[in-house]
Design a protein around this motif. Structure first.
Motif, PDB file in Angstrom:
ATOM      1  N   ASN A   1       0.838  -1.195   0.000  1.00  0.00           N
ATOM      2  CA  ASN A   1       0.000   0.000   0.000  1.00  0.00           C
ATOM      3  C   ASN A   1       0.878   1.253   0.000  1.00  0.00           C
ATOM      4  OD1 ASN A   1      -1.779   2.138   0.728  1.00  0.00           O
ATOM      5  ND2 ASN A   1      -3.193   0.634   1.605  1.00  0.00           N
ATOM      6  N   THR A   2       0.642   2.139  -0.941  1.00  0.00           N
ATOM      7  CA  THR A   2       1.457   3.368  -1.032  1.00  0.00           C
ATOM      8  C   THR A   2       0.586   4.619  -1.024  1.00  0.00           C
ATOM      9  OG1 THR A   2       1.449   3.180  -3.442  1.00  0.00           O
ATOM     10  CG2 THR A   2       3.351   2.241  -2.259  1.00  0.00           C
ATOM     11  N   SER A   3      -0.630   4.480  -0.559  1.00  0.00           N
ATOM     12  CA  SER A   3      -1.559   5.613  -0.609  1.00  0.00           C
ATOM     13  C   SER A   3      -1.199   6.666   0.441  1.00  0.00           C
ATOM     14  CB  SER A   3      -2.994   5.123  -0.359  1.00  0.00           C
ATOM     15  OG  SER A   3      -3.113   4.641   0.966  1.00  0.00           O
ATOM     16  N   GLU A   4      -1.835   7.825   0.308  1.00  0.00           N
ATOM     17  CA  GLU A   4      -1.617   8.915   1.259  1.00  0.00           C
ATOM     18  C   GLU A   4      -2.160   8.541   2.638  1.00  0.00           C
ATOM     19  OE1 GLU A   4      -2.669  13.677   1.735  1.00  0.00           O
ATOM     20  OE2 GLU A   4      -3.021  12.648  -0.168  1.00  0.00           O
ATOM     21  N   VAL A   5      -3.157   7.659   2.634  1.00  0.00           N
ATOM     22  CA  VAL A   5      -3.729   7.202   3.913  1.00  0.00           C
ATOM     23  C   VAL A   5      -2.663   6.504   4.766  1.00  0.00           C
ATOM     24  CG1 VAL A   5      -5.445   5.672   4.987  1.00  0.00           C
ATOM     25  CG2 VAL A   5      -6.023   6.939   2.897  1.00  0.00           C
ATOM     26  N   LEU A   6      -1.819   5.712   4.101  1.00  0.00           N
ATOM     27  CA  LEU A   6      -0.751   5.004   4.812  1.00  0.00           C
ATOM     28  C   LEU A   6       0.243   5.999   5.414  1.00  0.00           C
ATOM     29  CD1 LEU A   6       0.462   2.151   5.430  1.00  0.00           C
ATOM     30  CD2 LEU A   6       1.908   2.493   3.429  1.00  0.00           C
ATOM     31  N   THR A   7       0.559   7.036   4.637  1.00  0.00           N
ATOM     32  CA  THR A   7       1.499   8.050   5.127  1.00  0.00           C
ATOM     33  C   THR A   7       0.927   8.775   6.337  1.00  0.00           C
ATOM     34  OG1 THR A   7       2.341   8.371   2.881  1.00  0.00           O
ATOM     35  CG2 THR A   7       2.844  10.085   4.504  1.00  0.00           C
ATOM     36  N   ASN A   8      -0.319   9.175   6.252  1.00  0.00           N
ATOM     37  CA  ASN A   8      -0.964   9.873   7.376  1.00  0.00           C
ATOM     38  C   ASN A   8      -1.067   8.981   8.603  1.00  0.00           C
ATOM     39  OD1 ASN A   8      -1.295  12.186   5.846  1.00  0.00           O
ATOM     40  ND2 ASN A   8      -3.334  11.576   5.106  1.00  0.00           N
ATOM     41  N   MET A   9      -1.348   7.697   8.347  1.00  0.00           N
ATOM     42  CA  MET A   9      -1.429   6.738   9.454  1.00  0.00           C
ATOM     43  C   MET A   9      -0.063   6.594  10.128  1.00  0.00           C
ATOM     44  SD  MET A   9      -2.617   2.748   9.295  1.00  0.00           S
ATOM     45  CE  MET A   9      -2.548   1.700  10.745  1.00  0.00           C
TER      46      MET A   9
END
Length: 546
Positions: free
Chosen positions: A395-403
């Motif tokens: 998973n490389t989405s922005e959601v992962l970064t924010n998490m």
């Protein structure tokens, strides 16, 4: 009750020793120590958290630095670098602070602000107590888990020049060293030249990984003539030139694709307005900490230095060199050092630091689960596991970064809470035991003084009114009062003290002894007053009637 002078003196001496021991037990808190006697090992480190499957491998992030140089300037005060005179005192250092690839902090040293306890704090991450001041004159080898031992065990090649306290604390740890004594405080020239004379040849070589330099001249000037002496500026400019020499040599040896270097400028303690140290004034505890490395972002201008604990340098250097954190360290990694690493590595570094602090918390506090920091760490660890699961799934989405950033913040809050709780435990004095010990000592001392004339008389005996004291109403009232105070203190205090941990039998004996000594003291005092003999005779008659 007649007692021979020798017996009376022995009785007083024994109980004076007990009183002093009780006071010292309260004044010198028991240090926080891990229950595991061995030192931390890389093989003992926990695996990365992972939710929903078997634990991930014990992957360790790559070390952040290939080489570390620690330049410790004894008694370097925070305002000597960051203050209004910083540009005049240390122009090159100040330029790097304002425009270089650096991080600047005010590192708070805990009292006692004396060299040997400070070296212990910097290498173990723990907070030494005042008992270490006594040991400062004859420093034994440090057996506690520490950064220098971990580096040697990992095969790091270390070189040391400077205060020979390091050599005594870490015998056979350095592949090359030259110690200088700190006792000749009138010497502020040769004591530093003996360190600097090795620099040119050492900086040209590639056979070392860690270089430690401990300069004593500034501290000696402070002791001789204070922080406003005309000798201060030339000495600080000398230190600035040395830092420039080291920094330039490290830059010239920087190779493309290799791990960067780290240059640390720090002080072990500050300097008071009189030039001394050892106490807890702001000038004595505030020291500069400047970290220089091409791994850091280049600054656009002067920023206000952040505030860290001096012990935070220990886990920062340990994880930066790929070493386990010392078991008894209460420090937390300095976040700015991780700014250029991947989010996964940042979380892993914080997880390792949190695991070490949580283990120390378990070993040091019976009710560790009630500590907010411990619960915060468990929550962050679970969230880290969920993040790892998504990360390994690609998973490389922005959601992962924010998490990941949210987990990072949770870890930081947990580390701060656990570190604070452990530091408070280390610096907490047992006031109840101290007061009880002082009461014992002063009661016995007064009894000794009042009984001295009789003890030195021809009879060589002391008439102690023990029976009248034990049969008097004040004795029972005092017993009741002191027992009530004990129950009140031990049930209302946030953490139990040593006196509260004793059995009720011992506590009752101490209460009865203190009450009896007070009544005996009053009775002896009445004998010395002009009306004392008459009052004493009436009391004896009443006791006889009963």
């Amino acid at each position: 009750m007649k007692v021979r002078s020798s017996v009376f003196a022995s009785f007083i001496l024994i109980f004076e020793v007990i009183g002093v021991a009780l006071f010292l037990r309260g004044f010198f808190p028991v240090p926080l120590k891990s229950s595991v006697s061995s030192k931390n090992k890389l093989s003992d480190l926990p695996a990365e958290p992972l939710t929903g499957s078997s634990p991930n491998s014990s992957r360790l992030p790559q070390p952040l630095f290939k080489r570390v140089v620690i330049m410790l300037v004894d008694a370097l005060r925070e305002d000597f670098v960051f203050g209004p005179n910083g540009r005049m005192y240390m122009p090159y250092t100040r330029h790097l602070v304002e425009r270089g690839s650096s991080h600047s902090f005010v590192a708070k040293a805990r009292p006692p602000t004396v060299t040997m306890p400070r070296i212990k704090a910097l290498t173990t991450g723990s907070i030494p107590g005042f008992i270490d001041v006594v040991m400062n004159l004859n420093s034994p080898a440090l057996l506690e888990d520490n950064l220098v031992w971990q580096a040697k065990t990992a095969g790091k090649r270390m070189v040391f020049y400077g205060d020979d306290t390091w050599v005594r604390l870490f015998p056979k740890h350095f592949m090359e060293y030259d110690g200088t004594t700190s006792f000749f405080v009138s010497d502020y020239t040769e004591v530093d030249n003996n360190v600097t004379r090795h620099l040119d040849s050492t900086l040209k070589r590639d056979d070392w990984d860690i270089l430690i330099l401990h300069y004593l001249g500034l501290d000696h000037i402070g002791h001789i003539s204070g922080p406003h002496s005309s000798l201060i500026q030339p000495k600080l400019m000398e230190m600035d030139d040395i830092l420039k020499k080291i920094h330039s040599a490290l830059i010239s040896k920087e190779a493309e694709g290799s791990l960067p270097y780290l240059l640390v400028l720090c002080g072990d303690h500050g300097m008071s307005e009189t030039g001394s140290h050892g106490g807890s004034s702001e000038l004595e505890i505030n020291t500069p900490l400047v970290l220089l490395s091409p791994a850091f972002k280049r600054k656009a201008g002067m920023e206000k230095p952040g505030v860290v604990e001096q012990v935070d340098l220990t886990p920062t250097l340990a994880l930066g060199l790929g070493l386990p954190i010392s078991q008894n360290s209460v420090g937390r990694i300095i976040p700015g050092v991780l700014e250029e690493t991947s989010l996964r590595d940042q979380l892993r570094f914080l997880h390792l630091n949190g695991h070490q602090l949580s283990c120390l918390l378990k070993d040091s506090m019976p009710d560790y689960e009630k500590e907010a920091g411990f619960e915060q760490f468990r929550v962050a660890e679970k969230a880290h596991g969920s993040w790892m699961k998504l990360f390994l799934e690609g998973n490389t989405s922005e959601v992962l970064t924010n998490m990941g950033k949210k987990v990072l913040k949770q870890y930081m809050e947990a580390l701060a809470a656990m570190s604070t709780a452990l530091s408070k435990q280390l610096g907490k004095y047992d006031m109840y035991s101290m007061i009880a010990g002082m009461v014992f000592v002063f009661q016995l001392l007064l009894v000794l003084l009042l009984a001295m004339p009789e003890a030195l008389s021809g009879d060589a005996a002391v008439d102690l009114p023990v029976l009248s004291a034990l049969l008097s109403l004040p004795f029972y009232l005092l017993c009741l009062l002191l027992a009530s105070v004990h129950v009140l203190v031990c049930t209302s205090a946030e953490s139990s003290c040593y006196f509260c941990s004793l059995s009720w039998g011992l506590v009752f004996a101490a209460v009865a002894f203190s009450s009896a000594m007070f009544c005996i003291l009053v009775s002896l005092a009445t004998r010395r007053l002009p009306l004392g003999p008459k009052i004493h005779g009436k009391i004896q008659q009443k006791v006889a009637k009963y």
